[in-house]
Design a protein around this motif. Structure first.
Motif, mmCIF file in Angstrom:
data_model
loop_
_atom_site.group_PDB
_atom_site.id
_atom_site.type_symbol
_atom_site.label_atom_id
_atom_site.label_comp_id
_atom_site.label_asym_id
_atom_site.label_seq_id
_atom_site.Cartn_x
_atom_site.Cartn_y
_atom_site.Cartn_z
ATOM 1 N N VAL A 53 0.849 -1.352 0.102
ATOM 2 C CA VAL A 53 -0.055 0.301 0.166
ATOM 3 C C VAL A 53 1.010 1.192 -0.082
ATOM 4 N N GLN A 54 1.964 1.139 0.801
ATOM 5 C CA GLN A 54 2.730 2.223 0.959
ATOM 6 C C GLN A 54 3.593 2.520 -0.626
ATOM 7 N N SER A 55 3.949 1.266 -1.138
ATOM 8 C CA SER A 55 4.565 1.743 -2.442
ATOM 9 C C SER A 55 3.479 2.304 -3.755
ATOM 10 N N LEU A 56 2.383 1.733 -3.491
ATOM 11 C CA LEU A 56 1.225 2.265 -4.270
ATOM 12 C C LEU A 56 1.103 3.799 -4.061
ATOM 13 N N TYR A 57 1.016 4.157 -2.889
ATOM 14 C CA TYR A 57 1.141 5.631 -2.694
ATOM 15 C C TYR A 57 2.434 6.404 -3.217
ATOM 16 N N PHE A 58 3.363 5.781 -3.007
ATOM 17 C CA PHE A 58 4.498 6.563 -3.501
ATOM 18 C C PHE A 58 4.694 6.553 -4.939
ATOM 19 N N SER A 59 4.076 5.480 -5.708
ATOM 20 C CA SER A 59 4.017 5.384 -7.277
ATOM 21 C C SER A 59 3.357 6.832 -7.800
ATOM 22 N N PHE A 60 2.609 7.416 -7.023
ATOM 23 C CA PHE A 60 1.940 8.733 -7.238
ATOM 24 C C PHE A 60 2.755 9.911 -6.794
ATOM 25 N N THR A 61 3.919 9.812 -6.345
ATOM 26 C CA THR A 61 4.597 11.068 -5.863
ATOM 27 C C THR A 61 5.835 11.318 -6.419
ATOM 28 N N LEU A 65 13.590 9.678 -0.909
ATOM 29 C CA LEU A 65 14.063 8.966 0.249
ATOM 30 C C LEU A 65 14.564 10.024 1.250
ATOM 31 N N LEU A 66 15.059 11.037 0.876
ATOM 32 C CA LEU A 66 15.738 12.411 1.704
ATOM 33 C C LEU A 66 14.885 13.167 2.056
ATOM 34 N N GLU A 67 13.606 13.407 1.254
ATOM 35 C CA GLU A 67 12.645 14.457 1.504
ATOM 36 C C GLU A 67 11.294 13.895 1.518
ATOM 37 N N ALA A 68 10.243 14.489 2.114
ATOM 38 C CA ALA A 68 8.971 14.135 2.414
ATOM 39 C C ALA A 68 8.171 13.940 0.719
ATOM 40 N N GLN A 273 18.353 0.418 -9.709
ATOM 41 C CA GLN A 273 19.063 1.506 -10.188
ATOM 42 C C GLN A 273 18.297 2.696 -9.833
ATOM 43 N N LYS A 274 16.773 2.963 -10.229
ATOM 44 C CA LYS A 274 16.212 3.996 -10.067
ATOM 45 C C LYS A 274 15.972 4.158 -8.582
ATOM 46 N N ALA A 275 15.640 3.385 -7.830
ATOM 47 C CA ALA A 275 15.462 3.382 -6.350
ATOM 48 C C ALA A 275 16.500 3.644 -5.468
ATOM 49 N N PHE A 276 17.712 2.995 -5.844
ATOM 50 C CA PHE A 276 18.564 3.001 -4.753
ATOM 51 C C PHE A 276 20.082 3.460 -5.290
ATOM 52 N N ALA A 277 20.184 3.953 -6.863
ATOM 53 C CA ALA A 277 21.240 4.496 -7.096
ATOM 54 C C ALA A 277 20.660 5.913 -7.580
ATOM 55 N N GLY A 278 19.463 6.157 -8.285
ATOM 56 C CA GLY A 278 19.072 7.450 -8.436
ATOM 57 C C GLY A 278 18.304 8.102 -7.711
ATOM 58 N N PHE A 279 18.026 7.401 -6.389
ATOM 59 C CA PHE A 279 17.044 7.858 -5.202
ATOM 60 C C PHE A 279 15.803 8.534 -5.790
ATOM 61 N N GLU A 280 15.337 7.802 -6.940
ATOM 62 C CA GLU A 280 13.824 8.162 -7.414
ATOM 63 C C GLU A 280 12.838 6.963 -7.089
ATOM 64 N N GLY A 282 9.726 7.207 -5.976
ATOM 65 C CA GLY A 282 8.443 7.198 -6.598
ATOM 66 C C GLY A 282 8.320 6.654 -7.898
ATOM 67 N N TYR A 283 9.313 7.090 -8.651
ATOM 68 C CA TYR A 283 9.329 6.540 -10.034
ATOM 69 C C TYR A 283 9.569 4.895 -10.044
ATOM 70 N N ALA A 284 10.650 4.624 -8.964
ATOM 71 C CA ALA A 284 10.721 3.092 -8.867
ATOM 72 C C ALA A 284 9.559 2.252 -8.451
ATOM 73 N N SER A 285 8.731 2.886 -7.650
ATOM 74 C CA SER A 285 7.455 2.272 -7.141
ATOM 75 C C SER A 285 6.534 2.258 -8.415
ATOM 76 N N ALA A 286 6.535 3.126 -9.307
ATOM 77 C CA ALA A 286 5.516 3.033 -10.203
ATOM 78 C C ALA A 286 6.139 1.850 -11.176
ATOM 79 N N LEU A 287 7.186 1.700 -11.232
ATOM 80 C CA LEU A 287 7.809 0.617 -12.184
ATOM 81 C C LEU A 287 7.667 -0.775 -11.562
ATOM 82 N N ALA A 288 7.434 -0.762 -10.168
ATOM 83 C CA ALA A 288 7.135 -1.981 -9.500
ATOM 84 C C ALA A 288 5.713 -2.343 -9.649
ATOM 85 N N TRP A 289 4.842 -1.345 -9.713
ATOM 86 C CA TRP A 289 3.547 -1.729 -9.834
ATOM 87 C C TRP A 289 3.313 -2.265 -11.404
#
Length: 319
Positions: A53-61, A65-68, A273-280, A282-289
């Motif tokens: 559920v948290q990942s689904l929310y992050f996919s729209f944000t 990881l460093l900011e809200a 790479q998007k999640a932990f190398a580029g710190f994106e 939200g974008y990585a969560s969208a890719l996961a879904w």
């Protein structure tokens, strides 16, 4: 007057027996069941459902990881489908990997299971030795070993040199790098083999004896008896291996890191790479879904088509 929930009877030896009403028993049984299920339920809600559920929310944000998290709606999904070249590149490579590796792995597992189903002396030792690669096949150490075996100075080229053949850097060649990963995954057929072996044990020998009396050859027995009777097991293995192949990450990350020239750039590697190398995040969560939906579509297609080739004995025909 309050309703009586319990009554007491006295036996011939004057020992009281408490009889509980249906209402009391109805409330006690689920409580005991949920008590035993509580470790799994806690793990499911805290480690599976809540992160999803948290990942689904992050996919729209827009979340780094460093900011809200900052709500952006469907912007991530729009960018993925309209601007992201690597999304289509990684998805194409992953689908190709699944289409090739899964059938080869299942065929190898079935053939080996049929061999191990024979009555031979020391067969238990053979089964253990053949299953062993599946226990260590996904480890980082084996991935490094595989990279060295197929390197320019690796064991494969050393073997080819004995016949005067000059090998190449199989890992470093864009035309062969994906094939080495497929070969590694196919080599890890032990879990599917064990499941096939269990299915073969359930086939009655009388079916083969009756068909042999009618003059059926071994090949005909395989296609008319073995495959139909194993079809539910094949379906089970096919679904498991398809889901696992879409999530393939460790081998590509350790052996090739997506190269050379993005020839092994798997979808899970791109997501990482998007999640932990580029710190994106939200974008990585969208890719996961998106990956979850793609896996669900492939799984649904397998189940929908299974009615035409899966045979269930309890139903007397195809499912």
């Amino acid at each position: 007057m309050k309703p009586i929930n319990e009554s007491v009877i006295t036996t011939s030896r004057h020992q009281p027996i408490v009889l509980k009403s249906k209402k009391s028993r109805r409330w006690e049984t689920p409580f005991a069941g949920y008590a035993f299920l509580s470790p799994w339920l806690i793990g499911f809600f805290l480690l599976t459902l809540y992160p999803m559920v948290q990942s689904l929310y992050f996919s729209f944000t827009d979340y780094s990881l460093l900011e809200a998290p900052n709500w952006v709606g469907v912007e991530n999904y729009t960018k993925i489908f309209t601007e992201d070249r690597l999304f289509y590149k990684s998805l194409t490579i992953t689908v190709l990997f699944v289409i090739i590796s899964v059938p080869l792995k299942l065929i190898s597992a079935l053939l080996m299971a049929m061999f191990l189903n024979q009555k031979m002396r020391g067969m238990s030792i053979y089964r253990t030795m053949i299953y062993l690669p599946s226990l260590i096949g996904t480890s980082v150490a084996v991935a490094i070993l595989w990279r060295n075996i197929f390197g320019r100075e690796g064991m494969v080229n050393g073997f080819l040199a004995l016949f005067g053949i000059k090998g190449e850097n199989w890992i470093g060649n864009p035309d062969t790098a994906l094939s080495t990963l497929i070969l590694l995954v196919v080599w890890q057929f032990g879990s599917s083999m064990v499941i096939f072996l269990a299915g073969l044990k359930q086939i009655s020998p009388e079916l083969y004896e009756a068909s042999a009396i009618d003059g059926a050859s071994k090949v005909k027995q395989f296609f008319k008896i073995t495959l139909p009777m194993l079809s539910p097991v094949i379906l089970f293995n096919l679904v498991l291996q398809t889901i696992g192949s879409f999530q393939m990450f460790t081998q590509a990350f350790v052996i090739t890191k997506g190269g050379p020239v993005e020839s092994t750039f798997m979808f899970a590697l791109y997501l990482y790479q998007k999640a932990f190398a580029g710190f994106e995040m939200g974008y990585a969560s969208a890719l996961a879904w998106i990956l979850l939906i793609i896996i669900a579509i492939f799984t649904a297609v397998i189940f929908l088509t299974s009615r035409f080739w899966v045979f269930y004995q309890t139903e007397g025909g195809k499912g």
